[in-house]
Design a protein around this motif. Structure first.
Motif, short mmCIF file in Angstrom:
data_model
loop_
_atom_site.label_atom_id
_atom_site.label_comp_id
_atom_site.label_asym_id
_atom_site.label_seq_id
_atom_site.Cartn_x
_atom_site.Cartn_y
_atom_site.Cartn_z
N SER A 87 0.85 -1.18 0.00
CA SER A 87 0.00 0.00 0.00
C SER A 87 0.89 1.24 0.00
N VAL A 88 0.74 2.06 -1.03
CA VAL A 88 1.67 3.17 -1.26
C VAL A 88 0.98 4.52 -1.02
N ASP A 89 1.57 5.31 -0.16
CA ASP A 89 1.09 6.67 0.10
C ASP A 89 1.39 7.53 -1.12
N SER A 90 0.33 8.08 -1.72
CA SER A 90 0.53 8.95 -2.89
C SER A 90 -0.06 10.33 -2.65
N SER A 91 -0.14 10.70 -1.37
CA SER A 91 -0.68 12.02 -1.03
C SER A 91 0.42 13.08 -1.18
N SER A 111 1.44 14.92 1.07
CA SER A 111 2.20 15.09 2.30
C SER A 111 3.59 14.44 2.20
N ILE A 112 3.78 13.61 1.18
CA ILE A 112 5.11 13.03 0.95
C ILE A 112 5.82 13.82 -0.14
N SER A 113 7.13 13.73 -0.16
CA SER A 113 7.91 14.48 -1.15
C SER A 113 8.10 13.66 -2.42
N GLU A 114 8.47 14.36 -3.48
CA GLU A 114 8.77 13.69 -4.75
C GLU A 114 9.94 12.73 -4.56
N ASN A 115 10.93 13.16 -3.78
CA ASN A 115 12.10 12.34 -3.55
C ASN A 115 11.73 11.05 -2.81
N TYR A 116 10.85 11.17 -1.81
CA TYR A 116 10.44 9.98 -1.06
C TYR A 116 9.67 9.01 -1.95
N LEU A 117 8.80 9.54 -2.82
CA LEU A 117 8.05 8.67 -3.72
C LEU A 117 8.99 7.92 -4.66
N ARG A 118 10.05 8.60 -5.12
CA ARG A 118 11.03 7.93 -5.97
C ARG A 118 11.71 6.79 -5.22
N GLU A 119 12.04 7.03 -3.96
CA GLU A 119 12.68 5.99 -3.14
C GLU A 119 11.73 4.81 -2.90
N VAL A 120 10.46 5.11 -2.75
CA VAL A 120 9.45 4.05 -2.58
C VAL A 120 9.42 3.16 -3.81
N LYS A 121 9.41 3.77 -4.97
CA LYS A 121 9.36 3.01 -6.22
C LYS A 121 10.60 2.13 -6.37
N VAL A 162 -1.33 -4.35 -5.22
CA VAL A 162 -0.86 -3.00 -4.88
C VAL A 162 -2.04 -2.03 -4.77
N PHE A 163 -2.07 -1.30 -3.65
CA PHE A 163 -3.00 -0.18 -3.46
C PHE A 163 -2.18 1.11 -3.49
N ARG A 164 -2.81 2.20 -3.86
CA ARG A 164 -2.28 3.53 -3.58
C ARG A 164 -3.36 4.28 -2.81
N PHE A 165 -2.95 5.23 -2.00
CA PHE A 165 -3.95 5.96 -1.23
C PHE A 165 -3.55 7.42 -1.04
N ASN A 166 -4.56 8.27 -1.10
CA ASN A 166 -4.46 9.68 -0.72
C ASN A 166 -5.80 10.05 -0.11
N ASP A 167 -6.68 10.75 -0.86
CA ASP A 167 -8.04 11.00 -0.37
C ASP A 167 -8.87 9.72 -0.34
N VAL A 185 3.16 0.78 -10.66
CA VAL A 185 3.77 1.50 -9.55
C VAL A 185 4.48 2.76 -10.06
N GLU A 186 5.17 2.63 -11.19
CA GLU A 186 5.91 3.77 -11.75
C GLU A 186 4.98 4.91 -12.14
N LYS A 187 3.73 4.62 -12.40
CA LYS A 187 2.78 5.66 -12.81
C LYS A 187 2.14 6.40 -11.63
N ILE A 188 2.43 5.96 -10.40
CA ILE A 188 1.86 6.62 -9.22
C ILE A 188 2.39 8.04 -9.11
N GLU A 189 1.50 8.99 -8.90
CA GLU A 189 1.88 10.39 -8.72
C GLU A 189 1.27 10.94 -7.44
N ARG A 190 1.89 11.99 -6.91
CA ARG A 190 1.38 12.65 -5.70
C ARG A 190 0.15 13.47 -6.08
#
Length: 227
Positions: free
Chosen positions: A92-96, A98-108, A126-131, A150-155
Motif C-alpha cells: 500500500s503506497v502513500d501517494s498524497s 504530504s510526501i515528497s517527490e524524492n520519497y516517492l522515488r525511493e518508494v518506487k 498494490v494499493f495507492r492511497f491519498n483521499d 507503480v511507476e505511474k503513481i503520482e502525488r
C-alpha cells in the motif's frame, strides 16, 4: 428390507503441533456413514487465531478412532493447507501530497527491489492511497506489469487515508488461504480522514493473523501504534 446403520463415534487426533494459540480448535463438521458404506466420510474444520498450520495435513499425522478403535486406513483429501506454498503480499503506497517527490522515488525503487527478491511463488497486489484507496492491481505474479503500474503513481489529493488503506489491504488478504501473508505499507505515517481508527486496524490484523510492515520516512506515532 432396509439396512440400518448406527452413526459411529469418531475421534480425531493430530500427530503434530499446529502452532495454534490456545483458542485454536479441531472440529468435526459432519460424518457420513451411509453414502458408500462401509466407507465413512468425515469433514473436519481446523481453525486458529493466528498463523495457519505450517505443514500439510496427510495420512501420517492424523489418527482416527471409531467407537474406541483406531482406523487402519484413512485418506485425507481437500485440505486447504496445500495452498500454503503461495505467498501473498499487499503493498500500500502513500501517494498524497504530504510526501515528497524524492520519497516517492525511493518508494518506487524499494518496491522494484522487493519484486526482484520475491520468488515465483509470490503473488502481489498494490494499493495507492491519498483521499481515497485505489486498488492498482489484484494478486498477480506478473512483476513487470506491477512495476509499470507503480511507476505511474503520482502525488495528488489533499488527505491521507492511511488507516483505510491498511484495513482494505487486510480485507484483500483475508480472502486467501495461504500461510504466508503480509501487508507492506509505504507512508510518512500521517492519517487524515480515514473511516476507521488505528485500533480497528490492529484488531482486524490480529484477528486474521496478518502481520503489518511499515517503510516510513520518519518516526510516526500512528505507525508505532500498529507495530
Amino acid at each position: 428390507m432396509k439396512k440400518s446403520f448406527s452413526y459411529p463415534l469418531i475421534l480425531i487426533f493430530l500427530g503434530l503441533s499446529l502452532g495454534m494459540r490456545a483458542d485454536g480448535s479441531v472440529k468435526i463438521g459432519s460424518v457420513d456413514s451411509t453414502g458408500n458404506f462401509p466407507e465413512v466420510t468425515v469433514k473436519v474444520n481446523i481453525t486458529a487465531e493466528g498463523a495457519l498450520p505450517k505443514y500439510k495435513l496427510n495420512e501420517e499425522n492424523i489418527s482416527v478412532y471409531e467407537n474406541g478403535y483406531k482406523v487402519n486406513y484413512i485418506k485425507v483429501a481437500g485440505h486447504e493447507t496445500e495452498k500454503s506454498d503461495v505467498i501473498y503480499f499487499v503493498m500500500s503506497v502513500d501517494s498524497s501530497k504530504s510526501i515528497s517527490e524524492n520519497y516517492l522515488r525511493e518508494v518506487k525503487k524499494s518496491i522494484a527491489e522487493i519484486l526482484t527478491n520475491i520468488g515465483s511463488n509470490g503473488k502481489i497486489a498494490v494499493f495507492r492511497f491519498n483521499d481515497k484507496v485505489v486498488l492498482l492491481n489484484d494478486f498477480s505474479s506478473d512483476k513487470k506489469s506491477i512495476l509499470e503500474k507503480v511507476e505511474k503513481i503520482e502525488r495528488e489529493g489533499t488527505k491521507t487515508v492511511l488507516y483505510d488503506s491498511i484495513y482494505d489491504s487486510i480485507s484483500l488478504l483475508k480472502s486467501t488461504a495461504a500461510e504466508g501473508r503480509s501487508v507492506i505499507v509505504f507512508t510518512d505515517g500521517k492519517d487524515e480522514g480515514s473511516s476507521v481508527t488505528a485500533d480497528d486496524v490492529i484488531n482486524f490484523a490480529k484477528s486474521n493473523g496478518i502481520p503489518l510492515h511499515f517503510m516510513c520516512m520518519n518516526s510516526s506515532l500512528n505507525v508505532s501504534k500498529m507495530q
